[in-house]
Design an enzyme around this catalytic site. Structure first.
Site, PDB file in Angstrom:
ATOM      1  N   ASN A 122      43.037  43.448  39.753  1.00 25.00           N
ATOM      2  CA  ASN A 122      44.129  42.521  39.456  1.00 25.00           C
ATOM      3  C   ASN A 122      43.725  41.692  38.234  1.00 25.00           C
ATOM      4  O   ASN A 122      42.921  40.772  38.346  1.00 25.00           O
ATOM      5  CB  ASN A 122      44.373  41.638  40.683  1.00 25.00           C
ATOM      6  CG  ASN A 122      45.441  40.593  40.438  1.00 25.00           C
ATOM      7  OD1 ASN A 122      46.097  40.596  39.385  1.00 25.00           O
ATOM      8  ND2 ASN A 122      45.618  39.689  41.395  1.00 25.00           N
ATOM      9  N   LYS A 159      45.403  39.639  36.678  1.00 17.42           N
ATOM     10  CA  LYS A 159      46.099  38.335  36.662  1.00 17.42           C
ATOM     11  C   LYS A 159      46.661  38.086  35.257  1.00 17.42           C
ATOM     12  O   LYS A 159      47.005  39.048  34.574  1.00 17.42           O
ATOM     13  CB  LYS A 159      45.156  37.225  37.139  1.00 17.42           C
ATOM     14  CG  LYS A 159      44.505  37.598  38.476  1.00 17.42           C
ATOM     15  CD  LYS A 159      43.836  36.473  39.177  1.00 17.42           C
ATOM     16  CE  LYS A 159      43.276  36.981  40.510  1.00 17.42           C
ATOM     17  NZ  LYS A 159      42.670  35.938  41.322  1.00 17.42           N
ATOM     18  N   HIS A 208      50.424  37.663  46.731  1.00 14.16           N
ATOM     19  CA  HIS A 208      49.131  37.117  46.316  1.00 14.16           C
ATOM     20  C   HIS A 208      49.115  35.601  46.538  1.00 14.16           C
ATOM     21  O   HIS A 208      50.130  34.937  46.351  1.00 14.16           O
ATOM     22  CB  HIS A 208      48.859  37.443  44.843  1.00 14.16           C
ATOM     23  CG  HIS A 208      47.448  37.168  44.457  1.00 14.16           C
ATOM     24  ND1 HIS A 208      47.000  35.898  44.177  1.00 14.16           N
ATOM     25  CD2 HIS A 208      46.367  37.981  44.357  1.00 14.16           C
ATOM     26  CE1 HIS A 208      45.703  35.952  43.918  1.00 14.16           C
ATOM     27  NE2 HIS A 208      45.298  37.201  44.007  1.00 14.16           N
ATOM     28  N   GLU A 254      48.091  33.266  44.808  1.00 14.20           N
ATOM     29  CA  GLU A 254      48.531  32.475  43.645  1.00 14.20           C
ATOM     30  C   GLU A 254      50.058  32.421  43.575  1.00 14.20           C
ATOM     31  O   GLU A 254      50.637  31.405  43.175  1.00 14.20           O
ATOM     32  CB  GLU A 254      47.911  33.062  42.360  1.00 14.20           C
ATOM     33  CG  GLU A 254      46.434  32.724  42.281  1.00 14.20           C
ATOM     34  CD  GLU A 254      45.564  33.785  41.626  1.00 14.20           C
ATOM     35  OE1 GLU A 254      46.075  34.636  40.876  1.00 14.20           O
ATOM     36  OE2 GLU A 254      44.341  33.766  41.881  1.00 14.20           O
ATOM     37  N   GLU A 279      42.652  38.471  51.516  1.00 18.24           N
ATOM     38  CA  GLU A 279      42.022  37.659  50.476  1.00 18.24           C
ATOM     39  C   GLU A 279      41.947  36.209  50.932  1.00 18.24           C
ATOM     40  O   GLU A 279      42.920  35.457  50.797  1.00 18.24           O
ATOM     41  CB  GLU A 279      42.851  37.728  49.182  1.00 18.24           C
ATOM     42  CG  GLU A 279      43.008  39.120  48.609  1.00 18.24           C
ATOM     43  CD  GLU A 279      43.215  39.094  47.093  1.00 18.24           C
ATOM     44  OE1 GLU A 279      42.537  39.852  46.417  1.00 18.24           O
ATOM     45  OE2 GLU A 279      44.034  38.293  46.597  1.00 18.24           O
ATOM     46  N   GLY A 320      38.216  33.601  43.055  1.00 16.32           N
ATOM     47  CA  GLY A 320      37.856  32.976  41.787  1.00 16.32           C
ATOM     48  C   GLY A 320      36.840  31.857  41.923  1.00 16.32           C
ATOM     49  O   GLY A 320      36.624  31.087  40.991  1.00 16.32           O
ATOM     50  N   SER A 372      36.135  37.145  44.969  1.00 15.98           N
ATOM     51  CA  SER A 372      34.795  37.116  44.366  1.00 15.98           C
ATOM     52  C   SER A 372      33.980  38.385  44.610  1.00 15.98           C
ATOM     53  O   SER A 372      32.767  38.317  44.783  1.00 15.98           O
ATOM     54  CB  SER A 372      34.021  35.871  44.819  1.00 15.98           C
ATOM     55  OG  SER A 372      34.686  34.697  44.369  1.00 15.98           O
TER      56      SER A 372
HETATM   57  O1  G3P Z   1      43.654  39.652  43.707  1.00 16.84           O
HETATM   58  C1  G3P Z   1      42.286  39.559  43.507  1.00 16.84           C
HETATM   59  C2  G3P Z   1      41.767  38.220  43.659  1.00 16.84           C
HETATM   60  O2  G3P Z   1      42.612  37.214  43.979  1.00 16.84           O
HETATM   61  C3  G3P Z   1      40.332  37.974  43.713  1.00 16.84           C
HETATM   62  O3  G3P Z   1      40.011  37.320  42.554  1.00 16.84           O
HETATM   63  O4  G3P Z   1      38.480  36.677  40.746  1.00 16.84           O
HETATM   64  O5  G3P Z   1      37.908  36.181  43.138  1.00 16.84           O
HETATM   65  O6  G3P Z   1      37.841  38.536  42.322  1.00 16.84           O
HETATM   66  P1  G3P Z   1      38.467  37.150  42.170  1.00 16.84           P
END
Ligand code: G3P
Length: 248
Positions: A11, A13, A95, A97, A165, A171, A211
């Site tokens: 993703n 983003k 998602h 976000e 998630e 993140g 993460s």
């Molecule tokens: O959709 C993937 C996500 O929200 C995870 O983000 O940067 O923590 O891998 P990240």
């Protein structure tokens, strides 16, 4: 461990440029993973056409969102039918976000999932609890509430991948432990077994996001009910290849 084919999504983003997308795709195209893992990359919508034209057969492209109507006066939105017209088969929906920043409710997410599936798209449906919900032991309640809303709209589960998630892991660099991920994945699978069917529970892929990096993906991937990953930050880098290679 089972016969579900692992799934790894990247993703991107709201990141990247045409040049960066080309780098990401140039790293993916030569990789021979097709027999072992299904891979999708989800660039920002303005780059979907470019991505679709640049990937080799076998590398999937996913949208990061789609609306719950076919067409009309919805400024700024894109419909599943328009994505299909472009040749895009996958879409990420729900998602965190989208839920948080753009105030998408369980109902809107569910409606989008239903509409996308009816338009013959495949859906990566995201669910997950926030930190305060985990700390007040509401993880199961929240995740199942989100899942239940989506499940009502699903007829054909073979076109659905569930992405767990945890919001606190997205993140933040604070990855869920393999056990924390496995525990929630099992809760989700048990719910599917009890409320949909044993077969659908066994066949549906439940992937983890939050993460995920090349350094932690191996341990997570060993968990019985972790069928792959939805990768954010690391999907922009060479690390994404390492994560895919966990399954090869
Ligand atoms: O959709 C993937 C996500 O929200 C995870 O983000 O940067 O923590 O891998 P990240």
């Amino acid at each position: 461990k089972h016969n579900r084919k692992p799934f790894v999504g990247g993703n991107l983003k709201m990141n990247g440029s045409r040049a960066m997308l080309k780098e990401i795709i140039d790293r993916l195209n030569p990789l021979k993973f097709d027999d072992y893992v299904e891979v999708a990359i989800a660039p920002p919508s303005i780059f979907l056409d470019l991505a679709h034209r640049s990937v080799r057969k076998g590398v999937n492209v996913a949208a990061q969102n789609a609306f719950n109507c076919t067409k009309g006066a919805y400024t700024g939105e894109v419909s599943p039918e328009q994505l299909k017209d472009l040749g895009i088969d996958w879409v990420i929906l729900g998602h965190s976000e989208r839920r948080e920043i753009f105030k998408e409710s369980d109902e809107l997410v569910a409606s989008k999932v239903g509409h996308a599936l009816k338009s013959n798209m495949k859906v990566i449906a995201c669910i997950g609890e926030k930190l305060e919900e985990r700390e007040s032991e509401k993880t199961e309640e929240v995740v199942i509430r989100q899942l239940q809303a989506i499940a009502v709209k699903v007829d054909d589960w073979k076109n659905v991948v569930i992405a767990y998630e945890p919001v606190w892991a997205i993140g933040t660099g604070k990855v869920a432990t393999p056990q924390q991920a496995q525990d929630v994945h099992l809760i989700i699978r048990d719910w599917l077994a009890k409320n949909i069917s044993e077969k659908i529970a066994q066949d549906t892929r439940i992937i983890y996001g939050g993460s995920v990096k090349g350094t932690n993906s191996q341990e997570l991937a060993k968990q019985l009910d972790v069928d792959g990953f939805l990768v954010g930050g690391a999907s922009l880098t060479e690390d994404f290849i390492k994560i895919i290679e966990c399954f090869i």
